[in-house]
Motif scaffolding. Structure first.
Motif, PDB file in Angstrom:
ATOM      1  N   UNK A 156     -34.796  -7.956  19.819  1.00 28.09           N
ATOM      2  CA  UNK A 156     -35.293  -6.619  19.550  1.00 28.09           C
ATOM      3  C   UNK A 156     -36.724  -6.648  19.026  1.00 28.09           C
ATOM      4  N   UNK A 157     -37.290  -7.835  18.850  1.00 27.66           N
ATOM      5  CA  UNK A 157     -38.696  -7.958  18.461  1.00 27.66           C
ATOM      6  C   UNK A 157     -39.366  -8.869  19.482  1.00 27.66           C
ATOM      7  N   UNK A 158     -40.239  -8.277  20.291  1.00 26.83           N
ATOM      8  CA  UNK A 158     -40.875  -9.002  21.378  1.00 26.83           C
ATOM      9  C   UNK A 158     -42.381  -9.074  21.147  1.00 26.83           C
ATOM     10  N   UNK A 159     -42.960 -10.262  21.329  1.00 28.03           N
ATOM     11  CA  UNK A 159     -44.413 -10.428  21.370  1.00 28.03           C
ATOM     12  C   UNK A 159     -44.770 -10.779  22.813  1.00 28.03           C
ATOM     13  N   UNK A 160     -45.395  -9.828  23.506  1.00 27.77           N
ATOM     14  CA  UNK A 160     -45.778 -10.069  24.891  1.00 27.77           C
ATOM     15  C   UNK A 160     -47.253 -10.442  24.961  1.00 27.77           C
ATOM     16  N   UNK A 161     -47.526 -11.621  25.483  1.00 30.56           N
ATOM     17  CA  UNK A 161     -48.894 -12.119  25.579  1.00 30.56           C
ATOM     18  C   UNK A 161     -49.354 -12.052  27.030  1.00 30.56           C
ATOM     19  N   UNK A 162     -50.490 -11.399  27.264  1.00 38.98           N
ATOM     20  CA  UNK A 162     -51.004 -11.245  28.621  1.00 38.98           C
ATOM     21  C   UNK A 162     -51.836 -12.471  28.995  1.00 38.98           C
ATOM     22  N   UNK A 163     -51.179 -13.411  29.675  1.00 44.48           N
ATOM     23  CA  UNK A 163     -51.837 -14.648  30.080  1.00 44.48           C
ATOM     24  C   UNK A 163     -52.123 -14.637  31.572  1.00 44.48           C
ATOM     25  N   UNK A 164     -53.134 -15.407  31.977  1.00 47.53           N
ATOM     26  CA  UNK A 164     -53.425 -15.610  33.379  1.00 47.53           C
ATOM     27  C   UNK A 164     -52.734 -16.858  33.907  1.00 47.53           C
ATOM     28  N   UNK A 165     -53.011 -17.169  35.153  1.00 50.25           N
ATOM     29  CA  UNK A 165     -52.438 -18.365  35.771  1.00 50.25           C
ATOM     30  C   UNK A 165     -53.095 -19.609  35.188  1.00 50.25           C
ATOM     31  N   UNK A 166     -52.378 -20.726  35.255  1.00 48.39           N
ATOM     32  CA  UNK A 166     -52.913 -21.977  34.738  1.00 48.39           C
ATOM     33  C   UNK A 166     -54.155 -22.389  35.523  1.00 48.39           C
ATOM     34  N   UNK A 167     -55.183 -22.817  34.808  1.00 45.63           N
ATOM     35  CA  UNK A 167     -56.438 -23.206  35.432  1.00 45.63           C
ATOM     36  C   UNK A 167     -56.360 -24.636  35.960  1.00 45.63           C
ATOM     37  N   UNK A 168     -57.147 -24.967  36.988  1.00 43.76           N
ATOM     38  CA  UNK A 168     -57.128 -26.339  37.536  1.00 43.76           C
ATOM     39  C   UNK A 168     -57.450 -27.384  36.474  1.00 43.76           C
ATOM     40  N   UNK A 169     -58.336 -27.045  35.542  1.00 40.61           N
ATOM     41  CA  UNK A 169     -58.708 -28.008  34.505  1.00 40.61           C
ATOM     42  C   UNK A 169     -57.741 -28.000  33.331  1.00 40.61           C
ATOM     43  N   UNK A 170     -56.694 -27.199  33.431  1.00 36.40           N
ATOM     44  CA  UNK A 170     -55.702 -27.120  32.359  1.00 36.40           C
ATOM     45  C   UNK A 170     -55.878 -25.878  31.509  1.00 36.40           C
ATOM     46  N   UNK A 171     -54.834 -25.503  30.837  1.00 34.55           N
ATOM     47  CA  UNK A 171     -54.895 -24.332  29.983  1.00 34.55           C
ATOM     48  C   UNK A 171     -54.723 -23.046  30.768  1.00 34.55           C
ATOM     49  N   UNK A 172     -54.525 -21.966  30.028  1.00 34.65           N
ATOM     50  CA  UNK A 172     -54.354 -20.648  30.639  1.00 34.65           C
ATOM     51  C   UNK A 172     -55.155 -19.637  29.833  1.00 34.65           C
ATOM     52  N   UNK A 173     -55.902 -18.760  30.490  1.00 34.69           N
ATOM     53  CA  UNK A 173     -56.714 -17.793  29.754  1.00 34.69           C
ATOM     54  C   UNK A 173     -55.912 -16.561  29.369  1.00 34.69           C
ATOM     55  N   UNK A 174     -56.266 -15.980  28.225  1.00 39.96           N
ATOM     56  CA  UNK A 174     -55.771 -14.652  27.919  1.00 39.96           C
ATOM     57  C   UNK A 174     -56.488 -13.662  28.828  1.00 39.96           C
TER      58      UNK A 174
END
Length: 218
Positions: free
Chosen positions: A53-71
């Motif tokens: 009943x408590x949700x934190x929704x994070x708007x992320x993008x697709x994983x980058x070729x160099x690693x990591x994912x952008x907000x």
């Protein structure tokens, strides 16, 4: 134990005093953090009820070729998709975490969530957090953001609403006050500034405080 379905370290720590105070809860609430629409849909299933009943929704993008994912910014289509997934589900406390809210996104989220409601329908959300994640992105990015925040409070009949942002000024508060003049449900409103040290310093909002204080005394 905190539940999460998020492909990174948890952003939200329910036992951190900085994180807890923006929810207005006195005791930690175990949230579920999600970073894809698929995981948001999963969080509404019986697998996690009733603790989702408590949700934190994070708007992320697709994983980058160099690693990591952008907000990413929350777009109008993404806002509609989030609302469609949680509509009628068990979630009554929600944080939307993104770099910024694109014009129209907040109103689209609200309108989608309350679509087909009747005047007698009970509000689904009690608490909503609108979090501009990076210090450089803030409620002053677009002039209509303050009006949209008030729109969300009114149309969703929220009890608690918080904004985490990089900047806030008297013009923002003036727009909020104008939009909340007829509000009778909001009992808490807080604006918090995210510092570079990842602490949340509350920004005074005396005029909005006067409005919500009147609601609490009804």
């Amino acid at each position: 134990m905190q539940q999460e379905i998020c492909a990174r370290q948890p952003w939200f720590d329910p036992r951190s005093p900085h994180d807890l105070k923006v929810t207005t809860y006195l005791e930690p609430q175990d949230p579920i953090e999600v970073d894809t629409l698929e995981n948001l849909r999963l969080s509404q299933s019986n697998l996690y009820s009733p603790r989702n009943q408590f949700i934190v929704y994070q708007q992320w993008g697709e994983r980058l070729p160099e690693g990591g994912r952008p907000y990413l910014a929350l777009t109008v289509p993404a806002a509609a998709a989030v609302a469609e997934i949680i509509k009628g589900g068990p979630t009554c406390n929600l944080i939307l975490l993104c770099t910024t809210f694109m014009p129209g996104a907040i109103r689209c989220f609200v309108d989608t969530l309350i679509q087909n409601e009747t005047p007698d329908s009970a509000p689904q959300l009690e608490f909503l957090g609108l979090f501009w994640y990076f210090s450089g992105d803030d409620i002053t990015d677009e002039p209509e953001h303050s009006s949209d925040v008030a729109y969300a409070a009114n149309r969703l009949r929220l009890k608690r609403l918080t904004v985490l942002t990089g900047a806030f000024n008297t013009e923002c508060e003036d727009l909020l006050v104008a939009g909340l003049q007829q509000n009778t449900t909001l009992e808490y409103f807080g604006v918090f500034h995210k510092t570079e040290q990842y602490t949340w310093e509350q920004i005074p909002t005396p005029w909005v405080d006067a409005l919500v204080s009147a609601n609490r005394s009804r």
